[in-house]
Structure formats: C-alpha cells, structure tokens
Motif scaffolding. Structure first.
Motif, PDB file in Angstrom:
ATOM      1  N   THR A 130       8.148  -2.840  -2.639  1.00 41.22           N
ATOM      2  CA  THR A 130       7.942  -3.237  -1.245  1.00 41.22           C
ATOM      3  C   THR A 130       7.026  -4.449  -1.156  1.00 41.22           C
ATOM      4  O   THR A 130       7.306  -5.405  -0.423  1.00 41.22           O
ATOM      5  CB  THR A 130       7.351  -2.065  -0.434  1.00 41.22           C
ATOM      6  N   GLN A 131       5.930  -4.421  -1.892  1.00 42.05           N
ATOM      7  CA  GLN A 131       4.993  -5.549  -1.858  1.00 42.05           C
ATOM      8  C   GLN A 131       5.640  -6.811  -2.414  1.00 42.05           C
ATOM      9  O   GLN A 131       5.426  -7.909  -1.875  1.00 42.05           O
ATOM     10  CB  GLN A 131       3.722  -5.187  -2.625  1.00 42.05           C
ATOM     11  N   ASP A 132       6.445  -6.674  -3.452  1.00 44.21           N
ATOM     12  CA  ASP A 132       7.149  -7.838  -4.000  1.00 44.21           C
ATOM     13  C   ASP A 132       8.131  -8.406  -2.974  1.00 44.21           C
ATOM     14  O   ASP A 132       8.249  -9.633  -2.826  1.00 44.21           O
ATOM     15  CB  ASP A 132       7.895  -7.453  -5.273  1.00 44.21           C
ATOM     16  N   SER A 133       8.824  -7.521  -2.273  1.00 44.60           N
ATOM     17  CA  SER A 133       9.815  -7.972  -1.294  1.00 44.60           C
ATOM     18  C   SER A 133       9.154  -8.662  -0.107  1.00 44.60           C
ATOM     19  O   SER A 133       9.667  -9.672   0.397  1.00 44.60           O
ATOM     20  CB  SER A 133      10.645  -6.781  -0.803  1.00 44.60           C
ATOM     21  N   LEU A 134       8.029  -8.119   0.344  1.00 43.47           N
ATOM     22  CA  LEU A 134       7.338  -8.694   1.500  1.00 43.47           C
ATOM     23  C   LEU A 134       6.476  -9.884   1.123  1.00 43.47           C
ATOM     24  O   LEU A 134       6.110 -10.693   1.984  1.00 43.47           O
ATOM     25  CB  LEU A 134       6.473  -7.633   2.174  1.00 43.47           C
ATOM     26  N   GLY A 135       6.108  -9.972  -0.148  1.00 43.28           N
ATOM     27  CA  GLY A 135       5.222 -11.040  -0.589  1.00 43.28           C
ATOM     28  C   GLY A 135       3.808 -10.869  -0.089  1.00 43.28           C
ATOM     29  O   GLY A 135       3.095 -11.866   0.108  1.00 43.28           O
ATOM     30  N   ARG A 136       3.375  -9.616   0.070  1.00 39.97           N
ATOM     31  CA  ARG A 136       2.026  -9.366   0.577  1.00 39.97           C
ATOM     32  C   ARG A 136       1.623  -7.920   0.284  1.00 39.97           C
ATOM     33  O   ARG A 136       2.453  -7.063  -0.024  1.00 39.97           O
ATOM     34  CB  ARG A 136       1.945  -9.621   2.077  1.00 39.97           C
ATOM     35  N   GLU A 137       0.350  -7.664   0.395  1.00 38.54           N
ATOM     36  CA  GLU A 137      -0.204  -6.324   0.241  1.00 38.54           C
ATOM     37  C   GLU A 137       0.221  -5.438   1.406  1.00 38.54           C
ATOM     38  O   GLU A 137       0.304  -5.883   2.546  1.00 38.54           O
ATOM     39  CB  GLU A 137      -1.737  -6.418   0.209  1.00 38.54           C
ATOM     40  N   ILE A 138       0.505  -4.172   1.112  1.00 35.34           N
ATOM     41  CA  ILE A 138       0.660  -3.189   2.172  1.00 35.34           C
ATOM     42  C   ILE A 138      -0.461  -2.161   2.042  1.00 35.34           C
ATOM     43  O   ILE A 138      -1.113  -2.054   0.993  1.00 35.34           O
ATOM     44  CB  ILE A 138       2.034  -2.493   2.148  1.00 35.34           C
ATOM     45  N   LEU A 139      -0.692  -1.427   3.119  1.00 30.72           N
ATOM     46  CA  LEU A 139      -1.672  -0.346   3.128  1.00 30.72           C
ATOM     47  C   LEU A 139      -0.939   0.988   3.097  1.00 30.72           C
ATOM     48  O   LEU A 139       0.107   1.133   3.731  1.00 30.72           O
ATOM     49  CB  LEU A 139      -2.548  -0.410   4.381  1.00 30.72           C
ATOM     50  N   ILE A 140      -1.482   1.944   2.374  1.00 30.10           N
ATOM     51  CA  ILE A 140      -0.899   3.284   2.316  1.00 30.10           C
ATOM     52  C   ILE A 140      -1.831   4.258   3.029  1.00 30.10           C
ATOM     53  O   ILE A 140      -3.024   4.328   2.729  1.00 30.10           O
ATOM     54  CB  ILE A 140      -0.669   3.729   0.861  1.00 30.10           C
ATOM     55  N   THR A 167      -1.053  -0.224  -8.103  1.00 28.18           N
ATOM     56  CA  THR A 167      -0.221  -1.168  -7.339  1.00 28.18           C
ATOM     57  C   THR A 167      -1.013  -2.293  -6.689  1.00 28.18           C
ATOM     58  O   THR A 167      -0.427  -3.292  -6.270  1.00 28.18           O
ATOM     59  CB  THR A 167       0.547  -0.431  -6.222  1.00 28.18           C
ATOM     60  N   GLY A 168      -2.346  -2.122  -6.574  1.00 26.75           N
ATOM     61  CA  GLY A 168      -3.150  -3.118  -5.877  1.00 26.75           C
ATOM     62  C   GLY A 168      -2.989  -3.079  -4.373  1.00 26.75           C
ATOM     63  O   GLY A 168      -3.419  -4.017  -3.676  1.00 26.75           O
ATOM     64  N   CYS A 169      -2.360  -2.029  -3.842  1.00 25.26           N
ATOM     65  CA  CYS A 169      -2.230  -1.907  -2.386  1.00 25.26           C
ATOM     66  C   CYS A 169      -3.601  -1.617  -1.777  1.00 25.26           C
ATOM     67  O   CYS A 169      -4.561  -1.315  -2.478  1.00 25.26           O
ATOM     68  CB  CYS A 169      -1.252  -0.780  -2.027  1.00 25.26           C
ATOM     69  N   GLY A 170      -3.687  -1.727  -0.457  1.00 24.02           N
ATOM     70  CA  GLY A 170      -4.870  -1.291   0.252  1.00 24.02           C
ATOM     71  C   GLY A 170      -4.677   0.114   0.769  1.00 24.02           C
ATOM     72  O   GLY A 170      -3.580   0.684   0.684  1.00 24.02           O
ATOM     73  N   LEU A 171      -5.739   0.691   1.330  1.00 28.86           N
ATOM     74  CA  LEU A 171      -5.653   2.038   1.886  1.00 28.86           C
ATOM     75  C   LEU A 171      -5.907   2.020   3.383  1.00 28.86           C
ATOM     76  O   LEU A 171      -6.764   1.283   3.877  1.00 28.86           O
ATOM     77  CB  LEU A 171      -6.670   2.968   1.208  1.00 28.86           C
ATOM     78  N   LEU A 172      -5.138   2.824   4.077  1.00 27.04           N
ATOM     79  CA  LEU A 172      -5.355   3.104   5.492  1.00 27.04           C
ATOM     80  C   LEU A 172      -5.884   4.527   5.542  1.00 27.04           C
ATOM     81  O   LEU A 172      -5.159   5.486   5.270  1.00 27.04           O
ATOM     82  CB  LEU A 172      -4.045   2.981   6.274  1.00 27.04           C
ATOM     83  N   LEU A 173      -7.154   4.669   5.874  1.00 28.64           N
ATOM     84  CA  LEU A 173      -7.811   5.973   5.836  1.00 28.64           C
ATOM     85  C   LEU A 173      -7.711   6.635   7.209  1.00 28.64           C
ATOM     86  O   LEU A 173      -8.315   6.164   8.174  1.00 28.64           O
ATOM     87  CB  LEU A 173      -9.275   5.782   5.435  1.00 28.64           C
ATOM     88  N   ASP A 174      -6.913   7.683   7.304  1.00 27.26           N
ATOM     89  CA  ASP A 174      -6.780   8.421   8.559  1.00 27.26           C
ATOM     90  C   ASP A 174      -7.766   9.590   8.528  1.00 27.26           C
ATOM     91  O   ASP A 174      -7.551  10.587   7.828  1.00 27.26           O
ATOM     92  CB  ASP A 174      -5.350   8.929   8.744  1.00 27.26           C
ATOM     93  N   LEU A 175      -8.842   9.454   9.291  1.00 30.76           N
ATOM     94  CA  LEU A 175      -9.897  10.466   9.257  1.00 30.76           C
ATOM     95  C   LEU A 175      -9.462  11.765   9.919  1.00 30.76           C
ATOM     96  O   LEU A 175      -9.886  12.845   9.513  1.00 30.76           O
ATOM     97  CB  LEU A 175     -11.161   9.923   9.922  1.00 30.76           C
ATOM     98  N   ASN A 176      -8.609  11.667  10.935  1.00 30.60           N
ATOM     99  CA  ASN A 176      -8.112  12.893  11.557  1.00 30.60           C
ATOM    100  C   ASN A 176      -7.230  13.667  10.588  1.00 30.60           C
ATOM    101  O   ASN A 176      -7.309  14.897  10.511  1.00 30.60           O
ATOM    102  CB  ASN A 176      -7.336  12.565  12.832  1.00 30.60           C
TER     103      ASN A 176
END
Length: 287
Positions: A130-140, A167-176
């Motif tokens: 996905t990151q290769d296709s978009l050419g950018r970092e995504i968040l999980i 993968t070098g992705c970022g994280l989306l931290l859902d506290l709920n």
C-alpha cells in the motif's frame, strides 16, 4: 489555549455536515473523511469535499482495504484510493489493524486478527504494498475487539509495534479502542500505552463507547455514538503530558449530533491538551 494546539484538533466529516462546513466558518483545525465515501470523482460528496478542502486540511481514513486478509489487495480499491489521495493531498492517510474480506467476499465490519508471526508477515506485506502504491507513509490504527484467538502468540501491542518496525508506517493510536479492549480482555490500558514508542504515533482518536449487558456479562462496544468518556479523557491528557501534542480526532459516526456538539468535543480535547502541556511546558502554553 494556544492557537497551535487548537489547529491540531479535528472532527470527522460526515455527509450530513457537508453544508455546515462548506458554509460556516469555524476554527476547526482539520477534518477526517472515510476514504471510500469519496472514491467517485463526479459524485456529490466528492464535489462537496473539493470545496471544503479549500478551508480545512483533510485526512483520509480507510475502512475497506482489508490489510489483514490473506486475499491479495484489491487493485481497484488501491487505485481508487491513490486517485483520491493525489487529488485531495491529505495530511494523513490511515487504515486499520484488521481484516474484512475472504475469497473476494466483504464483511461490513473490521474483524480481529490472530496475533501470530504468519498473520504479521501477511499484514506487513500488505502495508508495504500500500505504501509503495501510494508513494507515502500510512498510519495503522489499533482496533477495538471483543474476542481473542487462543493461538495468538503475542499481545496486540507487540504485534502493532512489529508492524511499525518492519514497514516504517506510522501509528494512529485510538485511546477509546484501548480502553474498550482493556475491559473486554482484562489487560491494563497503561501497559499497552507504555509499550508503544511515542515517536511512531502521528495521530490520536477519541470516541465514545456503549456498554452492552447480556447473560454472559458486560461487554464494552466501540460504537462512536457518544461523547468521549472521562477515563479516555484521562488517558489522553496523561499521554499528551508525557509525549507532547499529536493530531487529535473526535470520532463520532452513529447517533450523529449537530455540528456544535462536535465542535464542543473538539474544544474539550484542545483544553485537555492545553492543561497537559501547561503542566510540562508552562511558559510555552501560557494564555
């Protein structure tokens, strides 16, 4: 509260609120969309988004890529996502630590993964593609869950940490989601948060949940249908105090309130962040 803090807080952009955000000036820092709702470039929603994005930074939050499935990634879906991202130029692109398809059949839910090495390798492969296709970092984003697999070999946070490392992705931290899952599975929310490298966290989600009672006991469900609960506000303020400000979203998807209610929740998030930062950096956050 400083303007810089307020500019980091956003709300979800939902179709009933298109007219409000396109016609009413607000101090909202940014808006998050569900990517799949805007794939058609000639749709009414896409046209509304093109207007709204002139006034607000946009983040694209996907719910249908199904990164945890063993099916190959849906090339059409990925192509549509890339076209949207190229057109909207979002500040962030995110997806979920989950799966939702098998043999080409899609479920209307974000289903939990077994936390095994095999599942980890598959998930990382799909994130990398996905990151290769978009050419950018995504968040999980970490999920909420209501069951666990007996054959999991690691806790969720270790799985998520490995995804980020590999993968070098970022994280989306859902506290709920952490708060809900901690109750459902009997772990400590703080143990989860303490394990995560804060430098990898690029966004935080805050939402409300529902308590469901049954003969088998109580289950907490991540419904996004209520204001943020007090324990989640406490988790948020503690995390910001320890690690600093991040882009923060008020997530509200069902029983959708009028926009002023969302704006008030966003203001509350900004105030919690202000108090947290003031305790650590009093001179930088003085009113």
């Amino acid at each position: 509260m400083t303007k810089d803090i307020a500019s980091m807080v956003g709300v979800g952009l939902r179709r009933p609120h298109h007219d409000f955000f396109s016609q009413t000036p607000t101090e909202m820092g940014w808006l998050e969309i569900h990517s799949e709702n805007y794939f058609r470039p000639d749709s009414v929603s896409r046209n509304a988004l093109e207007k709204i994005r002139q006034d607000y930074p946009i983040s694209c939050h996907g719910v249908g890529l199904s990164l945890g499935s063993v099916d190959p990634l849906n090339k059409k879906h990925l192509q549509q996502l890339k076209s949207l991202v190229d057109a909207v130029e979002p500040i962030m692109v995110s997806e979920h630590l989950s799966w939702s398809s098998v043999d080409g059949q899609y479920f209307n839910d974000l289903l939990p993964l077994p936390y095994t090495e095999e599942a980890l390798e598959n998930f990382c492969r799909n994130v990398a593609q996905t990151q290769d296709s978009l050419g950018r970092e995504i968040l999980i984003e970490n999920p909420s869950s209501y069951l666990s697999f007996d054959h999991s070999t690691m806790p969720e946070w270790e799985f998520l940490i490995e995804v980020q490392k590999r993968t070098g992705c970022g994280l989306l931290l859902d506290l709920n989601n952490i708060h809900v899952s901690a109750f459902n599975h009997g772990f400590d929310s703080q143990d989860y948060l303490d394990a995560i490298n804060p430098d990898t966290v690029k966004e935080i989600h805050l939402a409300g949940f529902t308590v469901s009672e049954s003969d088998d006991g109580e289950v907490w469900i991540d419904t996004h249908s209520k204001p943020v609960s007090e324990p989640v506000w406490q988790l948020y303020q503690r995390w910001i105090q320890q690690h600093g400000m991040r882009h923060t979203l008020i997530e509200w998807d069902s029983n959708l309130p009028e926009p002023p209610v969302l704006l008030a929740e966003a203001e509350k998030a900004a105030m919690h962040a202000h108090h947290a930062l003031a305790a650590t950096f009093p001179q930088e956050t003085a009113l």
